[in-house]
Write a protein that holds these residues in place. Structure first.
Motif, PDB file in Angstrom:
ATOM      1  N   PRO A  97      15.685 -21.549 -35.166  1.00 47.44           N
ATOM      2  CA  PRO A  97      16.312 -21.123 -33.908  1.00 47.44           C
ATOM      3  C   PRO A  97      16.743 -22.277 -33.007  1.00 47.44           C
ATOM      4  O   PRO A  97      17.463 -22.050 -32.034  1.00 47.44           O
ATOM      5  N   GLU A  98      16.332 -23.494 -33.319  1.00 42.57           N
ATOM      6  CA  GLU A  98      16.597 -24.615 -32.419  1.00 42.57           C
ATOM      7  C   GLU A  98      17.637 -25.597 -32.935  1.00 42.57           C
ATOM      8  O   GLU A  98      18.314 -26.242 -32.139  1.00 42.57           O
ATOM      9  N   VAL A  99      17.760 -25.729 -34.234  1.00 35.73           N
ATOM     10  CA  VAL A  99      18.686 -26.709 -34.806  1.00 35.73           C
ATOM     11  C   VAL A  99      19.533 -26.028 -35.864  1.00 35.73           C
ATOM     12  O   VAL A  99      18.995 -25.408 -36.791  1.00 35.73           O
ATOM     13  N   GLU A 100      20.844 -26.131 -35.719  1.00 38.84           N
ATOM     14  CA  GLU A 100      21.763 -25.592 -36.721  1.00 38.84           C
ATOM     15  C   GLU A 100      21.780 -26.552 -37.909  1.00 38.84           C
ATOM     16  O   GLU A 100      22.269 -27.674 -37.812  1.00 38.84           O
ATOM     17  N   VAL A 101      21.200 -26.133 -39.025  1.00 42.65           N
ATOM     18  CA  VAL A 101      21.073 -26.985 -40.209  1.00 42.65           C
ATOM     19  C   VAL A 101      21.896 -26.412 -41.352  1.00 42.65           C
ATOM     20  O   VAL A 101      21.727 -25.250 -41.721  1.00 42.65           O
ATOM     21  N   MET A 161      11.713 -30.667 -34.497  1.00 42.19           N
ATOM     22  CA  MET A 161      11.429 -31.771 -35.421  1.00 42.19           C
ATOM     23  C   MET A 161      11.618 -31.346 -36.877  1.00 42.19           C
ATOM     24  O   MET A 161      12.147 -32.106 -37.692  1.00 42.19           O
ATOM     25  N   LYS A 162      11.195 -30.144 -37.219  1.00 49.36           N
ATOM     26  CA  LYS A 162      11.350 -29.666 -38.599  1.00 49.36           C
ATOM     27  C   LYS A 162      12.823 -29.516 -38.955  1.00 49.36           C
ATOM     28  O   LYS A 162      13.230 -29.756 -40.102  1.00 49.36           O
ATOM     29  N   GLY A 163      13.638 -29.115 -37.994  1.00 47.63           N
ATOM     30  CA  GLY A 163      15.071 -29.018 -38.245  1.00 47.63           C
ATOM     31  C   GLY A 163      15.711 -30.383 -38.395  1.00 47.63           C
ATOM     32  O   GLY A 163      16.536 -30.611 -39.288  1.00 47.63           O
ATOM     33  N   CYS A 164      15.324 -31.302 -37.516  1.00 48.13           N
ATOM     34  CA  CYS A 164      15.904 -32.650 -37.557  1.00 48.13           C
ATOM     35  C   CYS A 164      15.427 -33.444 -38.768  1.00 48.13           C
ATOM     36  O   CYS A 164      16.151 -34.305 -39.273  1.00 48.13           O
ATOM     37  N   LEU A 165      14.209 -33.168 -39.231  1.00 48.93           N
ATOM     38  CA  LEU A 165      13.626 -33.918 -40.343  1.00 48.93           C
ATOM     39  C   LEU A 165      13.531 -33.076 -41.607  1.00 48.93           C
ATOM     40  O   LEU A 165      12.667 -33.309 -42.467  1.00 48.93           O
TER      41      LEU A 165
END
Length: 580
Positions: free
Chosen positions: A467-471, A303-307
């Motif tokens: 580690p979960e979302v390539e930002v 969620m922190k990566g997406c938001l």
């Protein structure tokens, strides 16, 4: 020459045997099939039982390109293995095909965007309802004051009112326009009202004289010295401007806040975020772990990566809320909104009565400063038509209604102050991982076990090692950057309003234009952009499963060393044949 076909045949057999070589019957995919069907997808092609997700897809593609005349059985084998290759979920036993992954990913996007709109809707409803409450209250105050003027002035002042009715209507019209955000200088509008009222009343109170426009100009120049209306114009101008500045900026702040929430909730989901959410929500179902909930920290990192961009709104959002709370305090005190706006008609009556009562002394001072005007040939006493209105102050508004509104609004504003930084945790706890989660036996993105990576900070800059979302931290979302600028502009206006300074709402779009890139890449972040790449990105420290696809925490049952080695050796044999 017969080695290659037989080797490829063994390769297909090995890949097939790898599915059931665990020593027992493959798990049923009934739960996954039920979930998949409930999402509106066809069950055609959905496995009845778990299949293997292990493939050497690259080797098969090389073979496929090199084969000059592939047979039908070869095509079947190649197609079969390619469909089992998973692009998002971990490789291993699975109930999903790549086509199902794609469908789940698309579903993840729509569901997450729906969750975002639903989460923002409550905040938007709060701000919109507050806007309606305050806007209705302020307009009602102004309407009541205007109505009271129309109801009482005819009997109090007779022709003094009826011949100047348009002047009073224009005043209230200007006050409404100012409140609505029109580019009006309120002080000048009030000064103009008192000037026009003075000119008209002086002529009406002195009908025996022929008073020219030049004479009126002279009289107006001396009005500050003579104070025909007493201290009412100065006092009303001081208090009314502060009150109107406060109420219109506050209501405008509620409107801007609601608009920001709405526009940000419509920002589309990126490709990497879509994959991450699909892996978070649906991959455990593909792995036969339908009852296993995602780990809380794993969900928060996704969620922190997406938001990440949305979290960058936090600073200016907090500034907006704090400024609105300060302005709300201005509704009471010396510039009490109830008293000032609700009694405008009373102050005007007080001013007119003051001029009537002091008519002779005011006229003498004007004659002394501007000379004696000529006697009018149409003069008539008209004393019987003149009415000496006496100010009858209405009961002042109690202010209890506004006090309750302000108290309620302050509580609600404080509740949504940290909305943007708490949104990831709220979505996880209330939507994705609703209920209690066993942090030692939860879905960590690979298997059932504890999630080890640390939770990232808030905002775009802190996602460099997510580690979960390539930002891509060098490419902020422009829609959100524009909303950050809108918040800054509105906060500045509120702070001006708190200090009693007039503000202009007309140039909002001009303030935003060309400013989208200003906050795009902080210096401390831009210096890191070269180190952000797929090759240097720090890997996540999940509880990594072994080659069987099972967890490292004892959850593994049976591995597939023999089948996988046969599978690999057959691929090597096939490649060696081609290289000859």
């Amino acid at each position: 020459m017969h080695l290659f076909p037989w080797g490829l045949w063994l390769l297909c057999v090995a890949s097939s045997s790898a599915r059931g070589d665990s020593g027992g019957k493959a798990k049923s995919c009934s739960e996954l099939r039920q979930l998949y069907g409930s999402k509106g997808f066809s069950l055609s092609g959905v496995p009845q039982a778990e299949i293997s997700g292990y493939t050497l897809l690259l080797a098969f593609h090389v073979i496929q390109r090199q084969l000059m005349h592939p047979g039908s059985w070869q095509k079947t084998c190649l197609g079969q293995v390619e469909r089992e290759h998973l692009r998002i979920c971990p490789q291993g036993y699975t109930c999903c095909t790549s086509e199902m992954e794609e469908n789940f990913a698309n579903k993840s996007r729509s569901e997450f965007e729906g969750m975002m709109k639903e989460a923002s809707r409550s905040v938007q409803v709060t701000l919109t309802s507050q806007y309606k409450n305050f806007d209705g209250y302020f307009q009602d105050l102004l309407n009541k004051s205007e109505k009271a003027l129309y109801d009482t002035f005819p009997s109090m002042y007779g022709e003094l009112y009826t011949q100047n009715m348009k002047l009073f209507k224009d005043l209230f019209s200007e006050l409404r326009r100012y409140y609505r955000g029109s580019n009006i200088n309120l002080e000048e509008a009030l000064n103009e009202f008192w000037t026009r009222l003075l000119e008209r009343l002086f002529k009406q109170l002195n009908p025996q004289y022929h008073i020219t426009d030049e004479y009126l100009d002279c009289m107006v120049k001396h009005s500050e010295q003579h104070k025909p209306f007493g201290e009412v114009p100065r006092d009303l101008k001081l208090k009314a401007t502060k009150a109107f500045i406060a109420v219109r900026s506050y209501v405008q702040g509620l409107s801007v806040g609601s608009d920001v929430i709405k526009k940000v909730s419509q920002v589309s989901l990126g490709h990497e975020c879509t994959r991450a959410i699909m892996k978070l929500v649906y991959c455990p179902h593909c792995r036969g772990m339908s009852s296993v909930k995602p780990c809380n920290n794993y969900c928060r990192n996704v969620m922190k990566g997406c938001l990440a961009n949305q979290a960058d709104l936090d600073t200016e959002w907090r500034n907006l809320i704090d400024s609105m709370l300060l302005v709300a305090d201005r509704f009471d005190g010396p510039s009490n909104v109830d008293t000032v706006i609700g009694t405008i008609h009373t102050r005007i009556a007080e001013a007119i009565s003051n001029m009537q009562e002091n008519k002779d002394s005011i006229t003498a001072k004007v004659f002394q400063g501007c000379g004696n005007p000529k006697i009018s040939t149409k003069a008539s006493s008209g004393e019987d038509k003149k009415r000496r209105g006496k100010t009858t102050p209405d009961d002042k508004p109690s202010g209890l209604g506004l006090e309750k509104l302000v108290s309620d609004a302050k509580g609600k504003l404080r509740d949504i102050k940290d909305y943007w930084v708490t949104l990831p945790s709220v979505l996880c706890s209330e939507r994705i991982t609703a209920g209690s989660v066993n942090e030692d036996r939860c879905w960590n993105g690979m298997t059932k076990g504890r999630y080890l990576p640390e939770v990232m900070g808030d905002g775009l800059a802190n996602q460099i090692n997510n580690p979960e979302v390539e930002v891509d931290i060098t490419k902020p979302d422009m829609t959100i950057r524009q909303q950050i600028m809108q918040l800054k502009i509105m906060t500045n206006r509120l702070r001006n309003a708190y200090n009693g300074n007039d503000v202009d709402f007309q140039d909002a779009s001009d303030d935003v234009s060309g400013s989208g890139s200003g906050d795009g890449c902080p210096d401390e972040v831009c210096g890191k952009r070269l180190s952000k790449s797929s090759s240097t990105r720090q890997p996540g420290t999940h509880a990594i499963p072994n080659q069987s696809g099972r967890g490292i925490n004892g959850a593994s049952s049976k591995s597939l060393p023999s089948s996988f080695l046969i599978f690999l050796s057959m691929a090597v044999m096939a490649m060696q044949y081609l290289w000859r």
